[in-house]
Enzyme design. Structure first.
Site, PDB file in Angstrom:
ATOM      1  N   GLU A   1      -4.587   0.484  -3.580  1.00  0.00           N
ATOM      2  CA  GLU A   1      -3.205   0.983  -3.563  1.00  0.00           C
ATOM      3  C   GLU A   1      -2.206  -0.173  -3.539  1.00  0.00           C
ATOM      4  OE1 GLU A   1      -3.323   5.355  -1.441  1.00  0.00           O
ATOM      5  OE2 GLU A   1      -3.222   3.599  -0.151  1.00  0.00           O
TER       6      GLU A   1
ATOM      7  N   ASP B   1       0.712   3.752  -3.139  1.00  0.00           N
ATOM      8  CA  ASP B   1       0.306   5.127  -2.870  1.00  0.00           C
ATOM      9  C   ASP B   1       1.282   6.110  -3.518  1.00  0.00           C
ATOM     10  OD1 ASP B   1      -0.974   7.312  -1.101  1.00  0.00           O
ATOM     11  OD2 ASP B   1       1.124   7.366  -0.476  1.00  0.00           O
TER      12      ASP B   1
ATOM     13  N   ASN C   1      -7.381   0.898   0.310  1.00  0.00           N
ATOM     14  CA  ASN C   1      -6.087   0.349   0.719  1.00  0.00           C
ATOM     15  C   ASN C   1      -5.653  -0.791  -0.196  1.00  0.00           C
ATOM     16  OD1 ASN C   1      -6.225   2.160   2.791  1.00  0.00           O
ATOM     17  ND2 ASN C   1      -6.763   0.665   4.370  1.00  0.00           N
TER      18      ASN C   1
ATOM     19  N   GLU D   1       0.847  -1.200   0.000  1.00  0.00           N
ATOM     20  CA  GLU D   1       0.000   0.000   0.000  1.00  0.00           C
ATOM     21  C   GLU D   1       0.884   1.253   0.000  1.00  0.00           C
ATOM     22  OE1 GLU D   1      -2.562  -0.455   3.443  1.00  0.00           O
ATOM     23  OE2 GLU D   1      -3.139   1.648   3.194  1.00  0.00           O
TER      24      GLU D   1
END
Lengths: 245, 245
Positions: free
Chosen positions: B133, B65, B130, B61
């Site tokens: 990502e 991101d 989440n 994640e």
């Protein structure tokens, strides 16, 4: 006819000089020279493109900042398999801290190429880091992800990213070495000299003498870094020796 | 023998199903299936690798991101030449907002593949974003930057990034169209139907009737989005008609 002389002929001498300077800094030949010029253009010059949009390095800085974060994230992900998300985030902000980026930009002497209406002496320290980020943005636009990753690897990760030191486990190897020498009543001396060689950036060499013998040598872009690097080498060599006794 | 059947033979049926599901979601064949499995592994499962490091999607994640931010930054840099650094930063945070990412993850129905000890009904909304990502992080590790960029382009930028709407210049084309119809005393109707076709994700089709005639059609992953898309088309068609009168 090589690319540099092509530019000399088709453009100005100034362009040729800029091309050569960029090639030295980047470690490869730039293709779209205009993008790099933008990376060094301060807003005070007040330039605009044909459509009236402001031309300066701030938008490139936005792009370079994001790319730098991504490459450092990937490095940390791979190098620190035991670190959780929170740890990785903390390490990343240490690496891409303002202070760190300013240091990086300063070492490459990027300010030398900045075009500005404000005298350079009036700039704060942040211009070094800002232009460094803009330069990454320019590489991303000019040559894409792979060149960006290589540049960040060579200019940021290899010379600066020492995870143990970032973790604060070791503040300074130099102080560890000095402390040890003093405890052992050994003499020590750091001999520093300029050693730029073929590098575009000024480099320093250091020899660390303990009891008159060269214990470690190192080379880096600042005296402090070279001393730290030599100290780290000496520290591990000493640990090795101690464990064998 | 195709890749899917190779996996059926060499691994379990479960792996084969997961491979096919991933291929549908990603739009390409995954290579390192294990990385994608990790992207769907909730910490409650408490898995560890051979060295004892926790295995779950949280580290991916972190990576995804960063990559998402970079690709969106590049898109904004190119598409909005008039936007300064502050504007680009604001737009980027709107696009990668928690709410937006949750919507993206929900539309791809990623939660279906999540492995967890906690009943899925107990998760909050954030798990959708989440895992989305983490999936980007997995693509980055498995296939590199180019595949990541394409995935984000196809799954985020094309269906979701409407700069005018993000700027708040237009909140909703649907409300503009309804307002106009009411002012003109025209009847209007949005006819919605399921239209998934060959898509892995559920799609909806919409026909917008004005005074009994189809004014615009659209297709999207939610009723709301399809209505908005049809309204936007109708809005531009109407503007065109008005300017010609």
């Amino acid at each position: 006819m090589n690319i540099a002389s092509k530019i000399f002929n088709s453009h100005s001498k100034e362009d040729g000089d800029f091309f050569l300077a960029m090639t030295r800094i980047l470690g490869f030949k730039p293709r779209k020279l205009g993008v790099y010029k933008k990376a060094f253009l301060h807003r005070s010059v007040n330039k605009r493109d044909k459509k009236g949009n402001p031309l300066n390095y701030e938008r490139l800085e936005f792009l370079g900042d994001a790319m730098l974060g991504t490459i450092i994230s990937k490095h940390l992900y791979t190098e620190v398999p035991a670190g959780d998300e929170g740890y990785l985030t903390k390490m990343r902000s240490k690496i891409v801290s303002r202070k760190h980026l300013n240091e990086l930009g300063k070492d490459l002497n990027l300010i030398e190429h900045v075009e500005s209406k404000i005298p350079k002496a009036h700039f704060g320290d942040n211009i070094h880091g800002n232009v460094f980020e803009a330069l990454i943005g320019a590489i991303y636009l000019d040559r894409g992800y792979t060149y960006c990753e290589k540049f960040i690897h060579d200019r940021v990760i290899v010379p600066y990213v020492d995870i143990e030191q970032l973790e604060g486990k070791v503040i300074s190897y130099k102080s560890l070495v000095i402390e040890w020498c003093q405890k052992q009543k050994y003499s020590f001396e750091y001999e520093v000299y300029e050693d730029t060689g073929n590098d575009p950036v000024k480099h320093f060499g250091v020899k660390l003498y303990i009891n008159g013998k060269v214990m470690a040598k190192a080379r880096a872009t600042s005296k402090k870094k070279a001393e730290e690097k030599a100290s780290k080498r000496a520290f591990y060599a000493l640990q090795d020796r101690i464990s064998k006794n």
